[in-house]
Design an enzyme around this catalytic site. Structure first.
Site, PDB file in Angstrom:
ATOM      1  N   HIS A  80    -126.396 119.962   0.209  1.00 11.24           N
ATOM      2  CA  HIS A  80    -127.040 119.827  -1.099  1.00 11.24           C
ATOM      3  C   HIS A  80    -128.542 119.625  -0.882  1.00 11.24           C
ATOM      4  CE1 HIS A  80    -127.580 118.803  -5.248  1.00 11.24           C
ATOM      5  NE2 HIS A  80    -128.038 117.608  -4.966  1.00 11.24           N
ATOM      6  N   ARG A 105    -135.038 114.831  -1.295  1.00 13.14           N
ATOM      7  CA  ARG A 105    -133.815 114.034  -1.225  1.00 13.14           C
ATOM      8  C   ARG A 105    -133.779 113.247   0.081  1.00 13.14           C
ATOM      9  NH1 ARG A 105    -132.166 119.062  -3.422  1.00 13.14           N
ATOM     10  NH2 ARG A 105    -131.294 118.864  -5.503  1.00 13.14           N
ATOM     11  N   ASP A 164    -123.321  96.834 -10.384  1.00 10.76           N
ATOM     12  CA  ASP A 164    -124.716  97.093  -9.998  1.00 10.76           C
ATOM     13  C   ASP A 164    -125.312  95.777  -9.508  1.00 10.76           C
ATOM     14  OD1 ASP A 164    -126.759  99.660 -10.945  1.00 10.76           O
ATOM     15  OD2 ASP A 164    -127.712  97.819 -10.211  1.00 10.76           O
ATOM     16  N   ARG A 223    -134.743 110.292  -6.775  1.00 12.06           N
ATOM     17  CA  ARG A 223    -136.047 110.909  -6.483  1.00 12.06           C
ATOM     18  C   ARG A 223    -137.044 110.730  -7.619  1.00 12.06           C
ATOM     19  NH1 ARG A 223    -135.888 117.002  -4.837  1.00 12.06           N
ATOM     20  NH2 ARG A 223    -134.019 117.195  -6.117  1.00 12.06           N
TER      21      ARG A 223
HETATM   22  P1  A3D Z   1    -130.751 105.187 -10.926  1.00 16.27           P
HETATM   23  O1  A3D Z   1    -130.822 105.344 -12.400  1.00 16.27           O
HETATM   24  O2  A3D Z   1    -131.954 104.663 -10.214  1.00 16.27           O
HETATM   25  O3  A3D Z   1    -129.491 104.264 -10.593  1.00 16.27           O
HETATM   26  C1  A3D Z   1    -129.219 103.774  -9.325  1.00 16.27           C
HETATM   27  C2  A3D Z   1    -128.650 102.377  -9.514  1.00 16.27           C
HETATM   28  O4  A3D Z   1    -128.254 101.894  -8.240  1.00 16.27           O
HETATM   29  C3  A3D Z   1    -129.666 101.372 -10.086  1.00 16.27           C
HETATM   30  O5  A3D Z   1    -129.146 100.820 -11.290  1.00 16.27           O
HETATM   31  C4  A3D Z   1    -129.792 100.328  -8.990  1.00 16.27           C
HETATM   32  O6  A3D Z   1    -129.932  98.989  -9.480  1.00 16.27           O
HETATM   33  C5  A3D Z   1    -128.466 100.494  -8.255  1.00 16.27           C
HETATM   34  N1  A3D Z   1    -128.474  99.964  -6.892  1.00 16.27           N
HETATM   35  C6  A3D Z   1    -129.478  99.963  -5.993  1.00 16.27           C
HETATM   36  N2  A3D Z   1    -129.079  99.365  -4.871  1.00 16.27           N
HETATM   37  C7  A3D Z   1    -127.783  99.000  -5.054  1.00 16.27           C
HETATM   38  C8  A3D Z   1    -126.826  98.342  -4.252  1.00 16.27           C
HETATM   39  N3  A3D Z   1    -127.117  97.944  -3.023  1.00 16.27           N
HETATM   40  N4  A3D Z   1    -125.590  98.131  -4.770  1.00 16.27           N
HETATM   41  C9  A3D Z   1    -125.290  98.524  -6.023  1.00 16.27           C
HETATM   42  N5  A3D Z   1    -126.168  99.138  -6.842  1.00 16.27           N
HETATM   43  C10 A3D Z   1    -127.391  99.381  -6.352  1.00 16.27           C
HETATM   44  O7  A3D Z   1    -130.395 106.578 -10.217  1.00 16.27           O
HETATM   45  P2  A3D Z   1    -129.456 107.745 -10.755  1.00 16.27           P
HETATM   46  O8  A3D Z   1    -128.251 107.163 -11.379  1.00 16.27           O
HETATM   47  O9  A3D Z   1    -130.296 108.698 -11.520  1.00 16.27           O
HETATM   48  O10 A3D Z   1    -129.102 108.468  -9.361  1.00 16.27           O
HETATM   49  C11 A3D Z   1    -128.272 107.813  -8.424  1.00 16.27           C
HETATM   50  C12 A3D Z   1    -128.232 108.578  -7.106  1.00 16.27           C
HETATM   51  O11 A3D Z   1    -127.664 109.864  -7.307  1.00 16.27           O
HETATM   52  C13 A3D Z   1    -129.594 108.830  -6.449  1.00 16.27           C
HETATM   53  O12 A3D Z   1    -129.494 108.632  -5.054  1.00 16.27           O
HETATM   54  C14 A3D Z   1    -129.861 110.287  -6.757  1.00 16.27           C
HETATM   55  O13 A3D Z   1    -130.730 110.892  -5.808  1.00 16.27           O
HETATM   56  C15 A3D Z   1    -128.476 110.845  -6.657  1.00 16.27           C
HETATM   57  N6  A3D Z   1    -128.270 112.145  -7.302  1.00 16.27           N
HETATM   58  C16 A3D Z   1    -127.472 113.021  -6.656  1.00 16.27           C
HETATM   59  C17 A3D Z   1    -127.207 114.263  -7.193  1.00 16.27           C
HETATM   60  C18 A3D Z   1    -126.326 115.221  -6.467  1.00 16.27           C
HETATM   61  O14 A3D Z   1    -126.092 116.303  -6.944  1.00 16.27           O
HETATM   62  C19 A3D Z   1    -125.742 114.849  -5.188  1.00 16.27           C
HETATM   63  C20 A3D Z   1    -127.778 114.609  -8.424  1.00 16.27           C
HETATM   64  C21 A3D Z   1    -128.590 113.696  -9.071  1.00 16.27           C
HETATM   65  C22 A3D Z   1    -128.828 112.446  -8.494  1.00 16.27           C
END
Ligand code: A3D
Length: 320
Positions: free
Chosen positions: A176, A89, A34, A83
């Site tokens: 999605h 999205r 990260d 989000r």
């Molecule tokens: P979150 O807890 O914000 O984690 C994202 C992480 O990415 C954070 O720790 C950031 O520091 C890190 N980050 C940001 N920029 C960078 C970079 N350049 N290089 C490396 N790390 C970085 O989010 P989350 O874990 O809840 O969700 C992650 C993603 O999954 C988001 O885009 C959501 O929209 C997506 N998501 C997709 C689904 C699907 O079903 C496809 C479902 C739920 C969430």
């Protein structure tokens, strides 16, 4: 035999849950990456400290350096932003596209033989861009969405009919987003398709439509409840099932966003369809027969994905 190596790019809510599940299932040693200093290191240490309690033997580490993912067998991508209430999205597109460019370069350099599962939203456009940025073979880069959307539908149906989730199968295909397409014909309870269950008086067409609609809006329902982010337990479990299918050559039939080469009439785009996942990555796309209405809905969903890819190509011309 050496242990598998799993690289988690992004160690936020989904990344942390992925690491925990991959550890519990002993899928391999885990590197959490990260850009936020301390977060991957802290989560890796915390989970490692739980391993003696649960008795799993895997090594966990946290890093800010792509070098540490060298030789990974599987990379799961959640890097980017998630989000918040009021966001779609697609609102995430600009920020997350830049993130995909960095992640693609890191994977290309250090893990070119990996099976890559993208979760970052907007999913179908991000996985399409990630494959191009990384240059990895198209069968080795897939997106997680259909397993989650289908799992949500299975849960709602098991609840509705008061039956075990083990006896419910479901396919949710397409992009999605709000245009995703639940396929009634291939959604069953112990092999009995939904249209037959309606005929048998178990439910009504209207009730099924309500459940389909709840499925389409399933992500938003969780965002509205959590207020600070989006779903992470079910998304992580879904991606782990895909990673496990690859690492253990399970040949599972899972709905995933895969690169289509003419199947379903679509060229070089990622859209959710049933696919066999095994040691060869996305090994075989299954072309199912759809009703006219589902075909129309699937085409509309694919058109929405195409529009997002166009927007991406407008921002990053090297994607063309
Ligand atoms: P979150 O807890 O914000 O984690 C994202 C992480 O990415 C954070 O720790 C950031 O520091 C890190 N980050 C940001 N920029 C960078 C970079 N350049 N290089 C490396 N790390 C970085 O989010 P989350 O874990 O809840 O969700 C992650 C993603 O999954 C988001 O885009 C959501 O929209 C997506 N998501 C997709 C689904 C699907 O079903 C496809 C479902 C739920 C969430």
């Amino acid at each position: 035999m050496a242990r598998n190596k799993i690289a988690l790019i992004g160690s936020g809510m989904i990344g942390g849950t992925l690491a925990h599940l991959a550890g519990l299932k002993e899928l391999g040693d885990i590197v959490m990456f990260d850009i936020a200093e301390g977060i991957p290191e802290g989560k890796a240490l915390d989970i490692a400290e739980s391993s003696p309690v649960d008795g799993f033997d895997v090594k966990l580490s946290g890093t800010q350096s792509y070098e540490a993912i060298e030789g990974a067998d599987v990379c799961i991508i959640t890097a980017g932003v998630a989000r918040k209430p009021g966001m779609s999205r697609d609102d995430l597109l600009g920020i997350n596209l830049k993130v995909m460019e960095q992640v693609g370069a890191g994977i290309k350099k250090y893990a070119p033989n990996a099976f890559v599962i993208c979760i970052t939203n907007p999913l179908d456009a991000m996985v399409w861009a990630l494959q191009k940025f990384s240059g990895l073979p198209k069968n080795m880069v897939v997106g997680m969405a259909g397993v989650l959307d289908s799992s949500r539908l299975k849960h709602f149906l098991a609840d509705e009919f008061d039956v075990s989730i083990k006896d419910v199968t479901a396919f949710v295909l397409g992009g999605h987003g709000d245009t995703m397409v639940p396929i009634a014909k291939y959604t069953t309870v112990a092999g009995i398709p939904l249209p037959d269950l309606i005929k048998m008086g178990w439910t009504t067409k209207d009730r099924v439509e309500e459940i389909f609609d709840r499925t389409r809006k399933g992500g938003g329902e969780i965002v509205a409840l959590l207020k600070t982010g989006s779903a992470y337990y079910a998304p992580a479990a879904s991606a782990i099932s895909m990673a496990e299918a690859y690492l253990r050559d399970q040949k599972r039939v899972l709905p995933c966003a895969v690169n289509l080469k003419g199947e379903y009439g679509i060229q070089d785009m990622y859209v959710g369809v049933p696919v066999i996942i095994g040691a060869g990555g996305a090994e075989r796309v299954i072309e199912i027969e759809m009703s006219k209405a589902d075909e129309k809905a699937f085409a509309a969903s694919a058109a929405a994905v195409a529009e997002l890819c166009e927007t991406c190509a407008g921002i990053a011309p090297n994607l063309k």
